[in-house]
Design a protein around this motif. Structure first.
Motif, short mmCIF file in Angstrom:
data_model
loop_
_atom_site.label_atom_id
_atom_site.label_comp_id
_atom_site.label_asym_id
_atom_site.label_seq_id
_atom_site.Cartn_x
_atom_site.Cartn_y
_atom_site.Cartn_z
N ARG A 139 2.46 1.73 -3.42
CA ARG A 139 1.47 2.20 -4.38
C ARG A 139 1.17 3.68 -4.16
O ARG A 139 1.05 4.45 -5.12
N ALA B 20 -8.85 9.60 -11.19
CA ALA B 20 -8.97 8.29 -10.54
C ALA B 20 -7.82 8.04 -9.58
O ALA B 20 -8.00 7.50 -8.47
N ALA B 21 -6.61 8.42 -9.99
CA ALA B 21 -5.44 8.21 -9.13
C ALA B 21 -5.54 9.05 -7.86
O ALA B 21 -5.13 8.60 -6.77
N THR C 130 -6.11 4.86 4.72
CA THR C 130 -6.05 3.50 5.29
C THR C 130 -5.37 3.49 6.64
O THR C 130 -5.75 2.74 7.53
N TRP D 128 -7.23 9.76 -15.83
CA TRP D 128 -6.38 8.91 -15.00
C TRP D 128 -5.99 9.65 -13.72
O TRP D 128 -5.97 9.08 -12.63
N ARG E 185 0.83 -1.21 0.00
CA ARG E 185 0.00 0.00 0.00
C ARG E 185 0.87 1.26 0.00
O ARG E 185 0.59 2.23 -0.73
N LEU F 39 -8.28 9.88 -6.30
CA LEU F 39 -9.22 9.20 -5.41
C LEU F 39 -8.58 8.00 -4.74
O LEU F 39 -8.76 7.77 -3.53
N GLU F 40 -7.84 7.21 -5.52
CA GLU F 40 -7.17 6.04 -4.95
C GLU F 40 -6.14 6.45 -3.92
O GLU F 40 -6.01 5.82 -2.85
N LEU G 293 1.67 6.68 -6.89
CA LEU G 293 0.59 7.55 -7.30
C LEU G 293 0.90 9.02 -7.02
O LEU G 293 0.63 9.91 -7.84
N ASP H 108 -7.81 7.36 -0.76
CA ASP H 108 -8.26 6.16 -0.06
C ASP H 108 -7.09 5.46 0.63
O ASP H 108 -7.19 5.05 1.79
N LEU H 109 -5.96 5.36 -0.08
CA LEU H 109 -4.78 4.72 0.51
C LEU H 109 -4.24 5.54 1.67
O LEU H 109 -3.83 4.98 2.69
#
Length: 575
Positions: free
Chosen positions: A188, A336-337, A347, A333, A185, A339-340, A192, A343-344
C-alpha cells in the motif's frame, strides 16, 4: 443475610416459614421430617435446576420465597438493580416449580430469568451438602480460596502481576496485528508513493482543468474568432479604408440620427428623451468597438501554444481518470494519501517501539509472576497447616491437607528467572490444587475426590473457618457432622460457632452437640393424619429446646436423664 425463607408444597413440607437470625441457625428434626428439604428449597431459590418430582403430592406447585437483608452497595443489590428489581434494604426472591415442571423466578417484584437467581446466589450464599459439588469441584476455585486466604501480600502481588500482564497483552496484540499486515502495508505504501510522485510531477493547480479546457477551445477557433470580431468592429466603427458601396458603420448611422433630431428636440420633450437614448447608443457602440479592437489584438496565437495546452490537458486528464473528477478532487486525494503514507511509513517505527516495549515488559512480568508464586507458596503452606489443625477438631485427626502451587511448563510461554518456560494467564502462572489424604499412609488427592460426603463437608467447614473474610454473608451446611459423635461433635459445633462470628450460618444436623451451639434453633416437625404426612418448621427455645435436644440425645423428649443431659450440654456450650 437471609432473614426469612418460606417453603410451600416442596416434598413433605406443606407450608413452613423459617425465620433466621444472625449467627448460627440450626435446623433439626426427626428422620424423614424434611430437614433436607430446607436445603433443597434454598437450592431452588439460588437457581438450581428444578425437578417436578419435588413438588408435594396433590400440590399444583412448589414455591420458595426468601427475604434477604442487603446493603445498597452489596454486589447482589447492585446486580438486582441492574436487572430492574426493587431493592429497599431487603431483596425478595422467589422460585416456583409447577407439577408439570415449569419453573418461574421473581426478583424484587419483577419476573426474572432463573440464571439471575444463580448470579445473586454467588454473592449471598455458599451451600455445602454431602452431595454438593461445591466450588472446589472447579480447579480454578482452589486458587481463589488460596488467594483469599493469602490476604494483602497475595493481593498486592496479584495486582502488580495483573497490571503488567494487561500491558504486555496489549503490546503483543498490537505488535502481532501490525506484523501480520506488514506485506499489505508495504504494498500500500509503495502504491501511494508512486501515485503521489505522479501527481507531484504534473503539479496540477486548483481549477486548472477548467481554464485549460477554455483556452484550448479559444485557440482551436482563433482564426474564426479574430475574423468575426474584426467584422463586428468594422460594422460598429467603420473601416479605415472604406470600399465604395460598403454598408455604413453603426457610429455613422447613430451620428446621422442625432443630426436629424438635434434641431427638433426643443419642440418636444419626448423627442428630447429619445435623442438622449440615441446619444447613449453612440457611446455604447464606441466602447464596444474599442473592446472588439482590443479582443482582435489579443487573439494573436503564440506559435505552438495550442500543442502546449493540449499536452498539459492530457497530463491532467490522466490524473483525473485515476484520482478524481476534477483537479480539486485530485488535490484532496493527494492530501489524504500523503497523510496515510506518513502513517504507514511511521508504522515501522511503531513496530520497533512495541517490540522494545514487549522486551521490557516480559522480564518484569516474569519477575512479578515469580514473586506472586512465592507469596502463594508461603500462604499455601500456612493454609494447609491451618486446615489440618481444624480437621483434627472435626474427627479427621489423621487427615493431611496439602495446598500445592505448581506451574505448567510449555515450550512457548513466559520464561521465569529460574530458566523455566511456563504457561501464563491473567491470574498468574500458578495452578493451585488442594489435596487431601483422609487417612494415614494415603496418597494425597484432589479434595473433591479424596473425601467422602461427610468428610467433604467437614473439609469445607474447615476451609471456611480458616479463610472466612466476610465476603459471603451466609453459609449453609447439610449434615456436616455425618459420621461424627461424642467430643468430636462438640468440636464441630464449636467450629460452626466460630464461623458464625464472621457470617450467618445455617446448619442441618442430627447431633445435639452441634445444635446446642445455636443462636436460633429451628425444628422441622411432621404430622401424619393416616393418609398424608406433612411437615412444618418452628423455632424453639427454653423447655421446648431442651426437649428437642433430649430427643436428639436419647430418642425421647421426656426422659429425665435426657433432659438433664440436654441442660448440661446447653450450659457447657453457653458463652
Amino acid at each position: 443475610m437471609l432473614r426469612e425463607i418460606r417453603i410451600r408444597g416442596l416434598g413433605v413440607i406443606d407450608d413452613a416459614v423459617l425465620e433466621l437470625s444472625d449467627g448460627l441457625n440450626v435446623v433439626t428434626g426427626e428422620t424423614g421430617a424434611g430437614k433436607t428439604m430446607v436445603v433443597s428449597g434454598l437450592g431452588l431459590l439460588l437457581g438450581e435446576r428444578s425437578d417436578a418430582g419435588r413438588v408435594r403430592a396433590g400440590a399444583d406447585q412448589a414455591l420458595v420465597e426468601g427475604v434477604v437483608e442487603v446493603a445498597p452497595d452489596h454486589p447482589a443489590a447492585v446486580r438486582a438493580l441492574e436487572a430492574g428489581a426493587d431493592v429497599e434494604d431487603v431483596l425478595i426472591m422467589s422460585r416456583s416449580v409447577s407439577a408439570a415442571g415449569r419453573s418461574r423466578a421473581h426478583v424484587g417484584g419483577r419476573t426474572a430469568p432463573v440464571g439471575l437467581l444463580a448470579e445473586l446466589g454467588q454473592h449471598l450464599v455458599a451451600v455445602h451438602g454431602q452431595a454438593d459439588q461445591w466450588r472446589l469441584q472447579r480447579p480454578e476455585q482452589h486458587r481463589i480460596v488460596l488467594d483469599r486466604f493469602g490476604g494483602e501480600p497475595v493481593a498486592v502481588a496479584t495486582k502488580e502481576y495483573a497490571d503488567l500482564y494487561d500491558a504486555l497483552e496489549r503490546a503483543e496484540s498490537e505488535l502481532a496485528t501490525l506484523t501480520a499486515a506488514h506485506r499489505e502495508r508495504v504494498q500500500r505504501l509503495d502504491s501511494l508513493t508512486a501515485s503521489l510522485e505522479e501527481i507531484e510531477r504534473v503539479d496540477p493547480q486548483s481549477g486548472e482543468d477548467e481554464s485549460l479546457a477554455a483556452e484550448a477551445e479559444r485557440l482551436t477557433h482563433a482564426d474564426a474568432l479574430r475574423a468575426g470580431a474584426g467584422e463586428a468592429h468594422t460594422a460598429l466603427v467603420g473601416d479605415e479604408d472604406p470600399v465604395e458601396g460598403s454598408a455604413p458603420a453603426v457610429l455613422d448611422l447613430v451620428s446621422a440620427a442625432r443630426t436629424a433630431l438635434g434641431s427638433l428636440t426643443e419642440h418636444d420633450s419626448r423627442l428630447e428623451e429619445l435623442d438622449a437614448r440615441v446619444r447613449e447608443l453612440g457611446v455604447l457602440a464606441a466602447d464596444l468597438g474599442g473592446d472588439l479592437a482590443s479582443y482582435v489584438a489579443d487573439i494573436d496565437v503564440e506559435p505552438g501554444r495550442l500543442d502546449e495546452v493540449n499536452d498539459r490537458r492530457a497530463a491532467v486528464t490522466t490524473l483525473l481518470r485515476k484520482y478524481g473528477d476534477s483537479v480539486d478532487e485530485v488535490l484532496a486525494w493527494s492530501q489524504a494519501a500523503a497523510l496515510e503514507a506518513a502513517d504507514l511509513a511511521g508504522t515501522d517505527d511503531r513496530i520497533s517501539a512495541l517490540q522494545q516495549q514487549v522486551d521490557d515488559l516480559t522480564p518484569r512480568l516474569a519477575a512479578a509472576a515469580s514473586a506472586l508464586s512465592e507469596c502463594r507458596a508461603s500462604a499455601a503452606r500456612t493454609l494447609g497447616e491451618r486446615v489440618g489443625e481444624e480437621l483434627a477438631h472435626l474427627a479427621m485427626g489423621s487427615a493431611r491437607v496439602e495446598v500445592v502451587v505448581r506451574q505448567h511448563e510449555v515450550d512457548d510461554g513466559l520464561r521465569l528467572p529460574d530458566g523455566r518456560t511456563v504457561r501464563r494467564a491473567v491470574h498468574g502462572v500458578d495452578e493451585v490444587e488442594i489435596l487431601l489424604a483422609a487417612n494415614k499412609g494415603a496418597t494425597p488427592r484432589t479434595v473433591a475426590k479424596a473425601a467422602s460426603g461427610g468428610e467433604l463437608s467437614r473439609v469445607m467447614l474447615a476451609l471456611e473457618v480458616v479463610t472466612a473474610s466476610g465476603d459471603l454473608p451466609t453459609f449453609v451446611f447439610d449434615e456436616v457432622d455425618a459420621g461424627v459423635g461424642g467430643a468430636a461433635a462438640l468440636d464441630v459445633g464449636a467450629r460452626l460457632k466460630a464461623l458464625a462470628e464472621q457470617a450467618q450460618v445455617i446448619v442441618v444436623t442430627h447431633l445435639a452437640q452441634v445444635a446446642a451451639y445455636a443462636d436460633r434453633h429451628l425444628v422441622v416437625h411432621k404430622q401424619d393424619d393416616g393418609q398424608i404426612t406433612s411437615s412444618g418448621v418452628a423455632a424453639v427455645s427454653g423447655a421446648e429446646r431442651e426437649a428437642e435436644l433430649a430427643r436428639m440425645l436419647g430418642g425421647v423428649s421426656d426422659s429425665k436423664a435426657a433432659l438433664q443431659h440436654a441442660r448440661e450440654l446447653l450450659r457447657s456450650t453457653a458463652g
